[in-house]
Scaffold this motif. Sequence first.
Motif, PDB file in Angstrom:
ATOM      1  N   ARG A  58       0.840  -1.214   0.000  1.00  0.00           N
ATOM      2  CA  ARG A  58       0.000   0.000   0.000  1.00  0.00           C
ATOM      3  C   ARG A  58       0.869   1.256   0.000  1.00  0.00           C
ATOM      4  O   ARG A  58       0.587   2.216  -0.712  1.00  0.00           O
ATOM      5  CB  ARG A  58      -0.950  -0.003   1.205  1.00  0.00           C
ATOM      6  CG  ARG A  58      -1.871   1.191   1.272  1.00  0.00           C
ATOM      7  CD  ARG A  58      -2.854   1.192   0.122  1.00  0.00           C
ATOM      8  NE  ARG A  58      -3.702   2.376   0.180  1.00  0.00           N
ATOM      9  CZ  ARG A  58      -4.550   2.714  -0.735  1.00  0.00           C
ATOM     10  NH1 ARG A  58      -4.741   1.958  -1.791  1.00  0.00           N
ATOM     11  NH2 ARG A  58      -5.259   3.807  -0.622  1.00  0.00           N
ATOM     12  N   LYS A  59       1.937   1.232   0.788  1.00  0.00           N
ATOM     13  CA  LYS A  59       2.850   2.375   0.839  1.00  0.00           C
ATOM     14  C   LYS A  59       3.479   2.617  -0.540  1.00  0.00           C
ATOM     15  O   LYS A  59       3.557   3.758  -0.997  1.00  0.00           O
ATOM     16  CB  LYS A  59       3.936   2.140   1.894  1.00  0.00           C
ATOM     17  CG  LYS A  59       4.866   3.305   2.074  1.00  0.00           C
ATOM     18  CD  LYS A  59       5.892   3.040   3.166  1.00  0.00           C
ATOM     19  CE  LYS A  59       6.796   4.248   3.278  1.00  0.00           C
ATOM     20  NZ  LYS A  59       8.120   3.971   3.707  1.00  0.00           N
ATOM     21  N   LYS A  60       3.895   1.550  -1.202  1.00  0.00           N
ATOM     22  CA  LYS A  60       4.452   1.670  -2.554  1.00  0.00           C
ATOM     23  C   LYS A  60       3.417   2.242  -3.517  1.00  0.00           C
ATOM     24  O   LYS A  60       3.734   3.078  -4.358  1.00  0.00           O
ATOM     25  CB  LYS A  60       4.908   0.305  -3.089  1.00  0.00           C
ATOM     26  CG  LYS A  60       6.225  -0.146  -2.567  1.00  0.00           C
ATOM     27  CD  LYS A  60       6.613  -1.449  -3.241  1.00  0.00           C
ATOM     28  CE  LYS A  60       7.898  -1.985  -2.657  1.00  0.00           C
ATOM     29  NZ  LYS A  60       8.277  -3.273  -3.258  1.00  0.00           N
ATOM     30  N   PHE A  61       2.182   1.774  -3.391  1.00  0.00           N
ATOM     31  CA  PHE A  61       1.119   2.259  -4.273  1.00  0.00           C
ATOM     32  C   PHE A  61       0.914   3.760  -4.091  1.00  0.00           C
ATOM     33  O   PHE A  61       0.802   4.502  -5.073  1.00  0.00           O
ATOM     34  CB  PHE A  61      -0.188   1.507  -4.000  1.00  0.00           C
ATOM     35  CG  PHE A  61      -1.338   1.976  -4.847  1.00  0.00           C
ATOM     36  CD1 PHE A  61      -1.432   1.593  -6.170  1.00  0.00           C
ATOM     37  CD2 PHE A  61      -2.311   2.817  -4.324  1.00  0.00           C
ATOM     38  CE1 PHE A  61      -2.482   2.017  -6.968  1.00  0.00           C
ATOM     39  CE2 PHE A  61      -3.362   3.257  -5.107  1.00  0.00           C
ATOM     40  CZ  PHE A  61      -3.449   2.853  -6.433  1.00  0.00           C
ATOM     41  N   ILE A  62       0.873   4.206  -2.858  1.00  0.00           N
ATOM     42  CA  ILE A  62       0.689   5.638  -2.575  1.00  0.00           C
ATOM     43  C   ILE A  62       1.850   6.438  -3.153  1.00  0.00           C
ATOM     44  O   ILE A  62       1.641   7.474  -3.799  1.00  0.00           O
ATOM     45  CB  ILE A  62       0.526   5.878  -1.058  1.00  0.00           C
ATOM     46  CG1 ILE A  62      -0.817   5.292  -0.591  1.00  0.00           C
ATOM     47  CG2 ILE A  62       0.626   7.358  -0.721  1.00  0.00           C
ATOM     48  CD1 ILE A  62      -0.966   5.185   0.911  1.00  0.00           C
ATOM     49  N   GLU A  63       3.075   5.966  -2.944  1.00  0.00           N
ATOM     50  CA  GLU A  63       4.257   6.656  -3.484  1.00  0.00           C
ATOM     51  C   GLU A  63       4.209   6.727  -5.008  1.00  0.00           C
ATOM     52  O   GLU A  63       4.522   7.754  -5.603  1.00  0.00           O
ATOM     53  CB  GLU A  63       5.535   5.943  -3.044  1.00  0.00           C
ATOM     54  CG  GLU A  63       5.846   6.092  -1.580  1.00  0.00           C
ATOM     55  CD  GLU A  63       6.964   5.175  -1.097  1.00  0.00           C
ATOM     56  OE1 GLU A  63       7.486   4.360  -1.902  1.00  0.00           O
ATOM     57  OE2 GLU A  63       7.315   5.265   0.102  1.00  0.00           O
ATOM     58  N   ARG A  64       3.818   5.637  -5.632  1.00  0.00           N
ATOM     59  CA  ARG A  64       3.822   5.580  -7.096  1.00  0.00           C
ATOM     60  C   ARG A  64       2.591   6.223  -7.728  1.00  0.00           C
ATOM     61  O   ARG A  64       2.543   6.398  -8.945  1.00  0.00           O
ATOM     62  CB  ARG A  64       4.012   4.144  -7.556  1.00  0.00           C
ATOM     63  CG  ARG A  64       5.406   3.657  -7.170  1.00  0.00           C
ATOM     64  CD  ARG A  64       5.697   2.308  -7.661  1.00  0.00           C
ATOM     65  NE  ARG A  64       7.049   1.912  -7.264  1.00  0.00           N
ATOM     66  CZ  ARG A  64       7.692   0.888  -7.768  1.00  0.00           C
ATOM     67  NH1 ARG A  64       7.115   0.165  -8.692  1.00  0.00           N
ATOM     68  NH2 ARG A  64       8.895   0.594  -7.354  1.00  0.00           N
ATOM     69  N   SER A  65       1.627   6.563  -6.913  1.00  0.00           N
ATOM     70  CA  SER A  65       0.441   7.282  -7.405  1.00  0.00           C
ATOM     71  C   SER A  65       0.618   8.791  -7.318  1.00  0.00           C
ATOM     72  O   SER A  65      -0.167   9.542  -7.875  1.00  0.00           O
ATOM     73  CB  SER A  65      -0.799   6.883  -6.592  1.00  0.00           C
ATOM     74  OG  SER A  65      -1.057   5.506  -6.715  1.00  0.00           O
ATOM     75  N   ALA A  66       1.627   9.217  -6.582  1.00  0.00           N
ATOM     76  CA  ALA A  66       1.867  10.653  -6.383  1.00  0.00           C
ATOM     77  C   ALA A  66       2.399  11.279  -7.671  1.00  0.00           C
ATOM     78  O   ALA A  66       2.832  10.586  -8.591  1.00  0.00           O
ATOM     79  CB  ALA A  66       2.870  10.849  -5.245  1.00  0.00           C
ATOM     80  N   SER A  67       2.373  12.601  -7.720  1.00  0.00           N
ATOM     81  CA  SER A  67       2.928  13.280  -8.888  1.00  0.00           C
ATOM     82  C   SER A  67       4.400  12.900  -9.013  1.00  0.00           C
ATOM     83  O   SER A  67       5.079  12.625  -8.024  1.00  0.00           O
ATOM     84  CB  SER A  67       2.738  14.788  -8.790  1.00  0.00           C
ATOM     85  OG  SER A  67       3.341  15.288  -7.632  1.00  0.00           O
ATOM     86  N   TRP A  68       4.890  12.905 -10.233  1.00  0.00           N
ATOM     87  CA  TRP A  68       6.199  12.340 -10.524  1.00  0.00           C
ATOM     88  C   TRP A  68       7.058  13.338 -11.280  1.00  0.00           C
ATOM     89  O   TRP A  68       6.578  14.071 -12.144  1.00  0.00           O
ATOM     90  CB  TRP A  68       6.002  11.070 -11.350  1.00  0.00           C
ATOM     91  CG  TRP A  68       7.248  10.409 -11.815  1.00  0.00           C
ATOM     92  CD1 TRP A  68       8.075   9.611 -11.094  1.00  0.00           C
ATOM     93  CD2 TRP A  68       7.804  10.456 -13.135  1.00  0.00           C
ATOM     94  NE1 TRP A  68       9.115   9.164 -11.871  1.00  0.00           N
ATOM     95  CE2 TRP A  68       8.966   9.670 -13.140  1.00  0.00           C
ATOM     96  CE3 TRP A  68       7.426  11.096 -14.311  1.00  0.00           C
ATOM     97  CZ2 TRP A  68       9.748   9.505 -14.269  1.00  0.00           C
ATOM     98  CZ3 TRP A  68       8.217  10.927 -15.434  1.00  0.00           C
ATOM     99  CH2 TRP A  68       9.369  10.138 -15.401  1.00  0.00           C
TER     100      TRP A  68
END
Length: 178
Positions: A45-55
């Motif tokens: 879930r933490k990875k998903f949140i990080e990878r869903s953030a603006s990039w």
Amino acid sequence: MVELYSDRLKLRSLKEEDWPYFLALNLDPEINQFVRIPESEEVIRKKFIERSASWLYSSGDWLTLAIETIDSGEFVGLTGLHCQHFEEQRAEVGYLLLKEHHGKGYASESLQAVVDWACLRFEVHKFVGHCAKDNIASARVLEKCGFQLEGVHREQFKIGDVWLDELSFGLLAHERQR
């Protein structure tokens, strides 16, 4: 927000509704047999949140894109890249597909779209891809997209109690298939 298209696929930034698919991909032991031991749902879930953030490309963080079919909007898997070295214009690519979409050419098609876009958008000079030596399907995807085998790293990483050899592939921007 990133949105790319190929003949059959749409690649786009992650959305909250992609969470069940992201979780399923990261928990499936068969899909991950050459990648990692599946982590806890909390870590995923933490990875998903990080990878869903603006990039931002120069951050070195992974851009993770959802792959879906254009005709039905069906979720296929994930693909993406990250800037491995900004000054040397080098980026690493990756992909992970749901089992029911293996063998349909979606990994190659999505990887080609990412490579083409990154060449134009970020002036990437070299792309690299890695896979376990025993992951024949993943090696084939890279080769199909023009990547060349550059080396074998013996016992490069460990999954559980098993050491795995890793293949390193490279693709120079001027060599890419158009």
